[in-house]
Design a protein around this motif. Structure first.
Motif, mmCIF file in Angstrom:
data_model
loop_
_atom_site.group_PDB
_atom_site.id
_atom_site.type_symbol
_atom_site.label_atom_id
_atom_site.label_comp_id
_atom_site.label_asym_id
_atom_site.label_seq_id
_atom_site.Cartn_x
_atom_site.Cartn_y
_atom_site.Cartn_z
ATOM 1 N N THR A 433 0.851 -1.218 -0.130
ATOM 2 C CA THR A 433 0.005 -0.079 0.071
ATOM 3 C C THR A 433 0.737 1.480 -0.066
ATOM 4 N N ARG A 434 0.503 2.238 -0.582
ATOM 5 C CA ARG A 434 1.122 3.607 -0.665
ATOM 6 C C ARG A 434 2.483 3.431 -1.004
ATOM 7 N N GLY A 435 2.912 2.593 -1.766
ATOM 8 C CA GLY A 435 4.509 2.342 -2.488
ATOM 9 C C GLY A 435 5.461 1.635 -1.526
ATOM 10 N N CYS A 436 4.697 1.135 -0.579
ATOM 11 C CA CYS A 436 5.617 0.293 0.582
ATOM 12 C C CYS A 436 5.841 -1.086 0.075
ATOM 13 N N GLU A 563 10.824 11.010 3.200
ATOM 14 C CA GLU A 563 10.700 9.962 2.279
ATOM 15 C C GLU A 563 10.153 8.768 2.895
ATOM 16 N N LEU A 564 9.744 7.695 1.970
ATOM 17 C CA LEU A 564 9.168 6.575 2.246
ATOM 18 C C LEU A 564 10.311 5.519 2.746
ATOM 19 N N LEU A 565 10.239 4.980 3.716
ATOM 20 C CA LEU A 565 11.446 4.114 4.392
ATOM 21 C C LEU A 565 10.618 2.576 4.839
ATOM 22 N N THR A 566 11.359 1.563 4.518
ATOM 23 C CA THR A 566 10.988 0.456 5.545
ATOM 24 C C THR A 566 11.512 0.639 6.792
ATOM 25 N N HIS A 567 10.870 -0.265 7.610
ATOM 26 C CA HIS A 567 11.126 -0.017 8.955
ATOM 27 C C HIS A 567 12.659 -0.182 9.276
ATOM 28 N N SER A 568 13.293 -1.364 8.489
ATOM 29 C CA SER A 568 14.649 -1.753 8.869
ATOM 30 C C SER A 568 15.411 -0.536 8.152
ATOM 31 N N GLN A 569 15.110 0.072 7.056
ATOM 32 C CA GLN A 569 16.038 1.182 6.646
ATOM 33 C C GLN A 569 15.805 2.396 7.692
ATOM 34 N N TRP A 570 14.666 2.503 8.218
ATOM 35 C CA TRP A 570 14.603 3.592 9.159
ATOM 36 C C TRP A 570 15.387 3.552 10.254
ATOM 37 N N LEU A 571 15.464 2.132 10.861
ATOM 38 C CA LEU A 571 16.392 1.933 11.989
ATOM 39 C C LEU A 571 17.755 1.966 11.574
#
Length: 580
Positions: A433-436, A563-571
């Motif tokens: 959803t929403r590019g995730c 910007e859109l990040l996965t949870h691991s990219q954010w961590l």
């Protein structure tokens, strides 16, 4: 036989005013001294210096305008400043607004949201006038209320580059200073928010840049006026020709605008006022004036007080013109309510304050007076403004002292970025959803985090310590600029550590940390006359630091720009638990 004896040097820190003895015994500043009386010889093309600084500023402006309207919402305290700014530029003073105004504004509605009565605001109005200017030019939307911050942030880069060039005499090092400021995350995000701190930092930086220019102007002017060394113990040196100091006056205007944005600018004004006096005394000493520090109090200190403090005060009062025009509205609406609100309602239950001021229904003296006219009306409005300032002071010193906030931080940890501020977050975005594109069992998120570039802040903290040592040990006056600037914009916050204060308040401190780093880089690189191997090593070391700052800026870009990040990219970008 030569008519000149060997040159005699009178030292002011790292500077020397060379005096040549002529045949008749006169001590005249040498040609080198007259050329270098402004502190450093400037042989580089001014057009190149200006065009390079402006070019860097345009790059900074582009980065700050990129997708400026996202996220399309009120971030953090934008909810207050954006609406107050709109009211200022449309009504001349800040009015209250209806419940649910934020969503209606985001939906495109701006009419019928503001009430007739004025609203209590707890900061001066200059920053909000600038935010409102952007709203008038662009519109009452996220881009409109952020565009002034973006422009001012880019202008800060230009001013920093020029100040760095003036302090170092090098266009290249000036550009390094501007580049480092441009690549700081805290500065970058504040340049994309409708908050006051970017305007405060800008005016403080401009004020200090003018003071450094005044130091050069003062010494050059003194060299022209004092063509002989002072030999009379009773002499004060030149006085009359130094009473008018245009750069000092310009600095006073900037200080007034800075205080008109946030009161905390008072601290660096006081600190730099003392430094200006000491600079002037040092210039007099270099020409042989006896007891220059004491004599400079009258010869330079009093004129400087007028140029800086009195001018700043006049400018500050003038920034409240809109308020004073509507002083009667404030007297009727706010003079009997604010003490009660600040003393014991809402979040705050400061019992000690309530006990010390039992008359919580006290009114301003002007509230019960008949409206005056002519000059009397101006005096009456100024008295009301003073009473209003007392209420605002109560808010900051009592109301906030018994409240808390998730993102509040201790000022001692600011140089190490101990607690950043999350100003926007969109979490829990599911895969598909929403590019995730996160794997199953995980999710995506967007965030805007007020966090400085770590490599820059940590390196600059070390550079600031080195600046203290070089200012004291090497008697290099230039290092006093970042030291005094950083300490006067940072340490006063320790007085208010019992109330919610935030990392982004260090925005005014940041330019001085960058200056300390730039000066240290110049020392590491060394002058062109250094051996090639020594200079090569210095260039590689300094260049490596700048490249690391650039890479660090690129790495954190996604959490500064929503910007859109996965949870691991954010961590991967949240290096410490205190950053969450």
């Amino acid at each position: 036989m030569s008519t000149d004896a060997p040159e005699q040097a009178l030292t002011d820190g790292d500077e020397r005013v060379q005096l040549s003895r002529t045949a008749d015994g006169r001590a005249v500043p040498s040609a080198q001294a007259r050329a270098g009386a402004r502190g450093r010889l400037r042989v580089e093309d001014p057009f190149v210096g200006w065009s390079a600084a402006v070019g860097l500023g345009l790059v900074a402006l582009f980065l700050r305008l990129w997708r400026l309207g996202t996220p399309s919402e009120f971030q953090f305290d934008e909810t207050y400043y954006a609406k107050d700014a709109w009211s200022l530029v449309n009504n001349g003073y800040v009015r209250g607004y209806v419940e649910g105004a934020d969503q209606q504004i985001l939906d495109g509605t701006v009419r019928g949201l503001w009430q007739d009565d004025p609203s209590m605001i707890v900061h001066p109005e200059v920053g909000k006038w600038l935010i409102g200017l952007g709203e008038r030019l662009v519109g009452m939307d996220p881009t409109g209320w952020r565009v002034s911050s973006a422009v001012v942030g880019a202008l800060m880069v230009v001013v920093m580059a020029r100040l760095g060039r003036r302090l170092t005499g090098s266009t290249g090092l000036g550009l390094v200073a501007g580049l480092l400021l441009m690549l700081d995350g805290l500065h970058f995000v504040l340049s994309r928010l409708a908050l006051l701190d970017i305007f405060l930092a800008f005016f403080v930086l401009c004020a200090v840049a003018c003071l450094v220019a005044d130091r050069d102007w003062y010494r050059a002017r003194m060299a022209r006026l004092q063509t002989t060394a002072v030999t009379d113990p009773a002499s004060w040196g030149p006085v009359r020709g130094l009473l008018w100091r245009p750069w000092l006056l310009t600095s006073g205007v900037c200080w007034g605008l800075a205080i008109g944005t946030k009161w905390t600018a008072l601290y660096p004004l006081a600190a730099f006022g003392v430094l200006v006096w000491l600079w002037s005394a040092g210039a007099r000493r270099s020409f042989g004036v006896r007891r220059p520090v004491l004599r400079s109090v009258l010869a330079d200190g009093l004129p400087a007080f007028g140029h800086l403090v009195l001018v700043a005060f006049a400018v500050y009062v003038a920034t409240w013109t809109g308020w004073m025009v509507h002083a009667g509205d404030y007297e009727r609406s706010l003079s009997s309510t604010q003490y009660t609100q600040f003393a014991g309602e809402g979040e705050c239950q400061d019992e000690s304050f309530v006990a010390s001021d039992p008359d919580t229904g006290a009114r301003w003296p002007t509230a019960d007076e008949a409206d005056a006219s002519g000059p009397g009306e101006v005096v009456q409005s100024l008295r009301s403004l003073w009473a209003y300032h007392q209420d605002v002071y109560v808010f900051h010193t009592h109301f906030l002292s018994c409240s808390t906030h998730t993102y509040q931080s201790n000022p001692l940890g600011w140089p190490l970025l101990s607690r950043p501020v999350g100003v926007a977050a969109d979490t829990g975005i599911q895969p598909g959803t929403r590019g995730c594109e996160a794997p199953e069992g995980s999710d995506c998120l967007r965030q805007v985090l007020l966090l400085g570039t770590p490599v820059l802040w940590w390196g600059s903290s070390l550079a600031l310590l080195a600046a203290v040592a070089l200012w004291i040990g090497a008697r290099d006056w230039r290092y006093g600029v970042p030291v005094v600037g950083a300490l006067s914009t940072w340490l006063p916050w320790l007085l208010y550590a019992d109330r919610p204060i935030f990392l982004f308040y260090a925005a005014a401190m940041l330019p001085f940390m960058v200056l300390a780093t730039t000066l240290l880089i110049g020392r590491i690189v060394g002058p062109s006359r250094e051996p090639s191997t020594r200079r090569t090593v210095g260039v590689v070391a300094a260049g490596s630091f700048v490249v690391l700052v650039l890479l660090n800026f690129a790495w954190f870009w996604p959490i500064w720009t929503n910007e859109l990040l996965t949870h691991s990219q954010w961590l991967d970008r949240i290096w410490f638990s205190r950053w969450i």
